[in-house]
Design an enzyme around this catalytic site. Structure first.
Site, mmCIF file in Angstrom:
data_model
loop_
_atom_site.group_PDB
_atom_site.id
_atom_site.type_symbol
_atom_site.label_atom_id
_atom_site.label_comp_id
_atom_site.label_asym_id
_atom_site.label_seq_id
_atom_site.Cartn_x
_atom_site.Cartn_y
_atom_site.Cartn_z
ATOM 1 N N MET A 161 52.978 -1.877 10.961
ATOM 2 C CA MET A 161 53.365 -1.475 12.315
ATOM 3 C C MET A 161 54.738 -2.042 12.667
ATOM 4 O O MET A 161 55.086 -2.137 13.853
ATOM 5 C CB MET A 161 52.308 -1.937 13.319
ATOM 6 C CG MET A 161 50.957 -1.268 13.045
ATOM 7 S SD MET A 161 49.919 -1.155 14.483
ATOM 8 C CE MET A 161 49.693 -2.879 14.850
ATOM 9 N N GLY A 162 55.515 -2.426 11.655
ATOM 10 C CA GLY A 162 56.852 -2.940 11.920
ATOM 11 C C GLY A 162 56.811 -4.395 12.381
ATOM 12 O O GLY A 162 55.825 -5.095 12.163
ATOM 13 N N ALA A 163 57.929 -4.838 13.030
ATOM 14 C CA ALA A 163 58.093 -6.261 13.377
ATOM 15 C C ALA A 163 57.841 -7.096 12.114
ATOM 16 O O ALA A 163 57.055 -8.045 12.103
ATOM 17 C CB ALA A 163 57.167 -6.684 14.515
ATOM 18 N N HIS A 205 57.834 -9.417 8.780
ATOM 19 C CA HIS A 205 58.094 -10.831 8.491
ATOM 20 C C HIS A 205 57.757 -11.075 7.022
ATOM 21 O O HIS A 205 57.491 -10.107 6.276
ATOM 22 C CB HIS A 205 57.286 -11.733 9.426
ATOM 23 C CG HIS A 205 55.831 -11.382 9.494
ATOM 24 N ND1 HIS A 205 54.989 -11.459 8.411
ATOM 25 C CD2 HIS A 205 55.067 -10.901 10.521
ATOM 26 C CE1 HIS A 205 53.774 -11.099 8.756
ATOM 27 N NE2 HIS A 205 53.788 -10.728 10.037
ATOM 28 N N HIS A 210 54.699 -9.309 5.442
ATOM 29 C CA HIS A 210 54.904 -7.920 5.002
ATOM 30 C C HIS A 210 55.759 -7.895 3.729
ATOM 31 O O HIS A 210 55.507 -7.105 2.817
ATOM 32 C CB HIS A 210 55.621 -7.116 6.091
ATOM 33 C CG HIS A 210 54.894 -7.063 7.398
ATOM 34 N ND1 HIS A 210 55.288 -7.804 8.490
ATOM 35 C CD2 HIS A 210 53.802 -6.367 7.791
ATOM 36 C CE1 HIS A 210 54.468 -7.551 9.500
ATOM 37 N NE2 HIS A 210 53.563 -6.692 9.114
ATOM 38 N N GLY A 236 47.087 -6.940 3.476
ATOM 39 C CA GLY A 236 47.070 -8.401 3.524
ATOM 40 C C GLY A 236 45.673 -8.957 3.753
ATOM 41 O O GLY A 236 44.884 -8.410 4.519
ATOM 42 N N GLN A 266 39.692 -6.092 8.294
ATOM 43 C CA GLN A 266 40.387 -4.816 8.065
ATOM 44 C C GLN A 266 40.440 -4.500 6.567
ATOM 45 O O GLN A 266 40.189 -3.360 6.145
ATOM 46 C CB GLN A 266 41.802 -4.880 8.631
ATOM 47 C CG GLN A 266 42.678 -3.713 8.220
ATOM 48 C CD GLN A 266 44.050 -3.767 8.872
ATOM 49 O OE1 GLN A 266 44.190 -3.392 10.026
ATOM 50 N NE2 GLN A 266 45.064 -4.230 8.156
ATOM 51 N N LEU A 320 51.516 -16.259 9.181
ATOM 52 C CA LEU A 320 52.552 -15.424 9.799
ATOM 53 C C LEU A 320 51.901 -14.222 10.467
ATOM 54 O O LEU A 320 50.978 -13.609 9.924
ATOM 55 C CB LEU A 320 53.550 -14.939 8.750
ATOM 56 C CG LEU A 320 54.410 -16.005 8.084
ATOM 57 C CD1 LEU A 320 55.510 -15.346 7.252
ATOM 58 C CD2 LEU A 320 55.027 -16.934 9.091
HETATM 59 P P1 AMP Z 1 50.604 -5.027 10.600
HETATM 60 O O1 AMP Z 1 52.037 -4.645 10.623
HETATM 61 O O2 AMP Z 1 50.274 -6.234 11.419
HETATM 62 O O3 AMP Z 1 49.671 -3.872 10.813
HETATM 63 O O4 AMP Z 1 50.330 -5.511 9.105
HETATM 64 C C1 AMP Z 1 50.645 -4.710 8.012
HETATM 65 C C2 AMP Z 1 50.090 -5.339 6.766
HETATM 66 O O5 AMP Z 1 50.668 -6.640 6.589
HETATM 67 C C3 AMP Z 1 48.566 -5.552 6.842
HETATM 68 O O6 AMP Z 1 48.011 -5.206 5.579
HETATM 69 C C4 AMP Z 1 48.444 -7.010 7.127
HETATM 70 O O7 AMP Z 1 47.236 -7.575 6.677
HETATM 71 C C5 AMP Z 1 49.630 -7.577 6.345
HETATM 72 N N1 AMP Z 1 50.002 -8.914 6.838
HETATM 73 C C6 AMP Z 1 50.267 -9.272 8.114
HETATM 74 N N2 AMP Z 1 50.515 -10.598 8.187
HETATM 75 C C7 AMP Z 1 50.398 -11.082 6.923
HETATM 76 C C8 AMP Z 1 50.539 -12.379 6.338
HETATM 77 N N3 AMP Z 1 50.823 -13.466 7.059
HETATM 78 N N4 AMP Z 1 50.349 -12.504 5.002
HETATM 79 C C9 AMP Z 1 50.041 -11.404 4.236
HETATM 80 N N5 AMP Z 1 49.905 -10.157 4.733
HETATM 81 C C10 AMP Z 1 50.085 -10.002 6.054
#
Ligand code: AMP
Length: 292
Positions: free
Chosen positions: A22-24, A26, A29, A151, A157, A188
């Site tokens: 979903m962007g943002a 770090h 990702h 992740g 999820q 993170l």
């Molecule tokens: P999101 O943008 O929050 O929907 O996350 C996108 C993907 O990044 C998902 O598969 C998350 O589980 C993964 N993710 C988010 N934070 C972390 C992290 N700290 N370490 C590893 N994967 C992450």
């Protein structure tokens, strides 16, 4: 690196390695993109390699709280720089109408039991997993990847996606990636930027609670240790539990204790926490008991 916006744009990138976000972005990702690049290097030591595609789409249907959706951070220029540096070949940035065409309702797939039964995120964020499964299935149908990276940070999820993919022939192979943490242990998250500096130390109680749980061999004692650690930091607890790592249902405690070599004792377990540092809600998890 290419920017893609439509189903048509995606055609040359089918059968690739896909990282939905979903962007943002770090380093968490980034780790997913690096994992895809490493898998490519292992599988195809010489070019041509499977394309690596990141999607950036803030999916409205998975937000149970409209304010959370409004305030979700949007940092597209920085995100694109991160994708490029990490080795992505393409970034799919669809308009909402490319995901949810007005003329063509996008179905919500049948939800697996792990999305409805555990009373964890499913209970505290009603409708969340319906939105997640809807958008992930839609993205899989558009991107048509061979592999998709998720992740471990979002453990429930991950189990939901594994179950959803297992139930549908032709799904990509789901590749889990370990959680990336700050040096002090904080996992993170795109939401960490909203933690006021004065509350940063309190947020660390979540990682500390997971470590405290690992000191106890009994699941009830481990859950008590997590709650005590979180309460000492005045965090509001949504849940702090030890569960079967795959089904996320309660452990069969008597059988584990009575027959340590039984099938249930051999199944991996997981410590999972959701806690609020008002108004920010943080989730984290770790293997339990401690892995050697
Ligand atoms: P999101 O943008 O929050 O929907 O996350 C996108 C993907 O990044 C998902 O598969 C998350 O589980 C993964 N993710 C988010 N934070 C972390 C992290 N700290 N370490 C590893 N994967 C992450």
């Amino acid at each position: 690196m290419r920017s893609l916006h439509t189903e048509h744009d995606l055609a040359p990138f089918h059968a690739g390695r896909f990282i939905p976000t979903m962007g943002a972005l770090h380093q968490g990702h980034e780790a997913l993109i690096h994992a895809a690049a490493a898998d490519n290097a292992r599988t195809f030591p010489r070019a041509p390699r499977a394309p690596i595609i990141v999607s950036i789409f803030v999916n409205p249907t998975q937000f149970n709280d409209p304010a959370d959706l409004t305030h979700y951070p949007r940092t597209l220029a920085a995100d694109l720089a991160i994708c490029q540096a990490a080795g992505a070949d393409a970034v799919f940035i669809p308009e909402p109408a490319a995901i949810y065409p007005l003329t063509d309702p996008i179905p919500v797939p049948a939800l697996p039991r792990v999305a409805t039964a555990p009373a964890l995120e499913d209970a505290f964020r009603p409708g969340h997993f319906a939105g997640v499964c809807q958008v992930v299935q839609r993205l899989f149908d558009l991107v048509r990847p061979a592999h998709a990276y998720f992740g471990e940070k979002d453990w429930q999820q991950l189990q939901v996606i594994l179950a959803m993919a297992a139930a549908r022939p032709g799904s990509p192979a789901i590749v889990p990636v370990p959680t990336i943490r700050e040096p002090d242990g904080l996992a993170l998250s795109s939401r960490n930027r909203f933690i006021p500096p004065a509350d940063r130390t309190r947020a660390l109680a979540i990682a500390q609670a997971l470590r405290a749980a690992q000191e106890h061999a009994d699941p009830h004692a481990a859950e008590r240790a997590m709650r005590d650690t979180l309460q000492r930091a005045s965090l509001q607890i949504d849940y702090a539990v030890i569960r079967d790592a795959q089904t996320l249902e309660a452990l069969d405690t008597p059988r584990r204790a009575a027959a340590p070599n039984s099938a249930s004792a051999a199944r991996p377990a997981r410590a999972l926490i959701a806690a609020r540092l008002s108004p920010i809600r943080l989730i984290d998890n770790a293997p339990w008991p401690r892995t050697p």
